[in-house]
Design an enzyme around this catalytic site. Structure first.
Site, PDB file in Angstrom:
ATOM      1  CG  ASP A   1       1.656  -3.046   2.954  1.00 17.34           C
ATOM      2  OD1 ASP A   1       2.417  -2.074   2.794  1.00 17.34           O
ATOM      3  OD2 ASP A   1       0.650  -3.262   2.241  1.00 17.34           O
TER       4      ASP A   1
ATOM      5  CB  VAL B   1       5.601   1.188   0.120  1.00 14.30           C
ATOM      6  CG1 VAL B   1       5.650   0.929  -1.375  1.00 14.30           C
ATOM      7  CG2 VAL B   1       6.765   0.493   0.817  1.00 14.30           C
TER       8      VAL B   1
ATOM      9  CD  GLU C   1       5.648   1.573  14.712  1.00 14.01           C
ATOM     10  OE1 GLU C   1       6.241   2.105  15.647  1.00 14.01           O
ATOM     11  OE2 GLU C   1       5.474   2.130  13.606  1.00 14.01           O
ATOM     12  CG  ASP C   2       1.592  -0.390  10.918  1.00 16.16           C
ATOM     13  OD1 ASP C   2       1.580   0.567  11.718  1.00 16.16           O
ATOM     14  OD2 ASP C   2       2.013  -0.315   9.757  1.00 16.16           O
TER      15      ASP C   2
ATOM     16  NE  ARG D   1      -4.024   2.164   6.170  1.00 19.52           N
ATOM     17  CZ  ARG D   1      -2.825   1.758   5.780  1.00 19.52           C
ATOM     18  NH1 ARG D   1      -1.997   1.215   6.643  1.00 19.52           N
ATOM     19  NH2 ARG D   1      -2.457   1.899   4.527  1.00 19.52           N
TER      20      ARG D   1
ATOM     21  CG  HIS E   1       0.495   5.043  10.598  1.00 22.67           C
ATOM     22  ND1 HIS E   1       1.327   4.236   9.856  1.00 22.67           N
ATOM     23  CD2 HIS E   1      -0.681   4.372  10.703  1.00 22.67           C
ATOM     24  CE1 HIS E   1       0.682   3.118   9.523  1.00 22.67           C
ATOM     25  NE2 HIS E   1      -0.538   3.172  10.014  1.00 22.67           N
TER      26      HIS E   1
ATOM     27  CG  LEU F   1      -1.810  -1.193   1.409  1.00 23.20           C
ATOM     28  CD1 LEU F   1      -2.481  -1.167   2.786  1.00 23.20           C
ATOM     29  CD2 LEU F   1      -2.866  -1.193   0.307  1.00 23.20           C
TER      30      LEU F   1
ATOM     31  CB  CYS G   1       7.230   0.952   9.896  1.00 14.98           C
ATOM     32  SG  CYS G   1       6.346   2.456   9.687  1.00 14.98           S
TER      33      CYS G   1
ATOM     34  NE  ARG H   1       0.186  -3.604   6.844  1.00 10.93           N
ATOM     35  CZ  ARG H   1       1.026  -2.865   7.554  1.00 10.93           C
ATOM     36  NH1 ARG H   1       0.880  -1.554   7.577  1.00 10.93           N
ATOM     37  NH2 ARG H   1       2.005  -3.402   8.248  1.00 10.93           N
TER      38      ARG H   1
HETATM   39  N1  GLY Z   1       2.641   0.483   3.207  1.00 13.48           N
HETATM   40  C1  GLY Z   1       2.387   0.615   4.577  1.00 13.48           C
HETATM   41  C2  GLY Z   1       0.936   0.787   4.833  1.00 13.48           C
HETATM   42  O1  GLY Z   1       0.274   1.420   4.064  1.00 13.48           O
HETATM   43  O2  GLY Z   1       0.404   0.294   5.792  1.00 13.48           O
END
Ligand code: GLY
Length: 284
Positions: free
Chosen positions: A72, A267, A77-78, A144, A172, A29, A273, A97
């Site tokens: 991704d 990206v 981290e996400d 997000r 973010h 993404l 991250c 994701r």
């Molecule tokens: N490419 C990282 C994201 O969009 O979550």
């Protein structure tokens, strides 16, 4: 709610990272669809980051294999928020994701953390929206992360205050800020970054110092407190953000480690991250 002692903030023993799949180049993404990622260069930069954590800073690095179905997935981290002995496995904002959490959850369980899952289907949260200062959490409300995600985070980490911060013009919250020391917030110069900082200052009963850098992307750094080395800051390389690096160079008490991240940045990948940092020092 006293929070961590300043001497404890940034102490880590382990890091979880994940290798870059080739599919990242075409399918990760991104907000800017014009730039193309050079795969070999992205791997080389990611290896430099991992080498800094493992060899320069002495962390035990758990390296998860690349998964071509999850472009991704290097942005671990996400997928989780780890604080003390608890890991909250997130429900990522981007549906594509969501499966990334499976391998990360297993790695966190293998490290014997208390893993809590975000099962509420109305909640979304990306770790990139979570700024932990040692005293409290700020959670960015972004494309997000939503209010319910922030509530579940507050429930998982009851020892800390949690405040929400609207995020505009960026993916973010940590796309334009991070911690550089126990009491020091690094912040970008854009209007959106400054507005978010103002909100954080209004929400907190603590006065943080701030370090303003010209480039929002350079404000995302990785801070560690390393026994024998003291304050350590991984920051973007001078060839990428020369003016922001001049600001970091004024931090005379810090060991500065420049890390190039031009490829993953295409990206929307930042330095924070690419790892989950964990402290298992206090384990029985
Ligand atoms: N490419 C990282 C994201 O969009 O979550």
């Amino acid at each position: 709610m006293a929070g961590l002692a300043a001497s404890q903030f940034g102490l880590y023993t382990h890091a979880v990272v994940r290798a870059i799949p080739k599919s990242l180049c075409a399918h990760a993404l991104r907000t800017d669809t014009e730039k193309s990622v050079e795969f070999a260069r992205s791997v080389q930069q990611h290896e430099q980051y991992i080498t800094a954590l493992r060899h320069t800073l002495g962390l035990n690095v758990v390296e998860l294999p690349a998964d071509e179905d999850l472009p991704d997935s290097p942005f671990v981290e996400d997928t989780a928020v780890v604080c003390g002995g608890t890991a909250l496995v997130t429900r990522t904002g981007a549906p594509s994701r969501r499966r990334e959490v499976e391998a990360v959850k297993k790695a966190l369980q293998d490290l014997r953390l208390n893993v809590v899952e975000m099962t509420d289907e109305s909640a979304t949260l990306d770790g990139g929206d979570v700024l932990f200062t040692g005293r409290e959490f700020f959670v960015g409300l972004s494309k997000r992360t939503n209010q319910r995600g922030a509530e579940i985070l507050a429930d998982a980490f009851k020892d800390y205050a949690v405040s929400t911060v609207p995020v505009y013009d960026n993916l973010h919250l940590k796309s334009f800020c991070s911690m550089a020391a126990p009491n020091l917030i690094v912040i970008g110069s854009s209007e959106g970054a400054q507005k978010a900082l103002k909100t954080m200052q209004q929400m907190s009963d603590h006065r943080y110092d701030k370090l303003t850098v010209p480039d929002d992307a350079a404000a995302n750094c990785v801070y560690l407190n390393v026994p024998g080395k003291g304050h350590v800051l991984l920051h973007r390389a001078p060839e990428e953000f020369p003016e922001s690096v001049k600001v970091f160079e004024k931090l005379k008490d810090h060991m500065l480690i420049p890390v190039a991240n031009s490829e993953l940045a295409k990206v929307d990948g930042c330095l924070t991250c690419c790892s989950l940092l964990i402290n298992k020092k206090n384990d029985p």
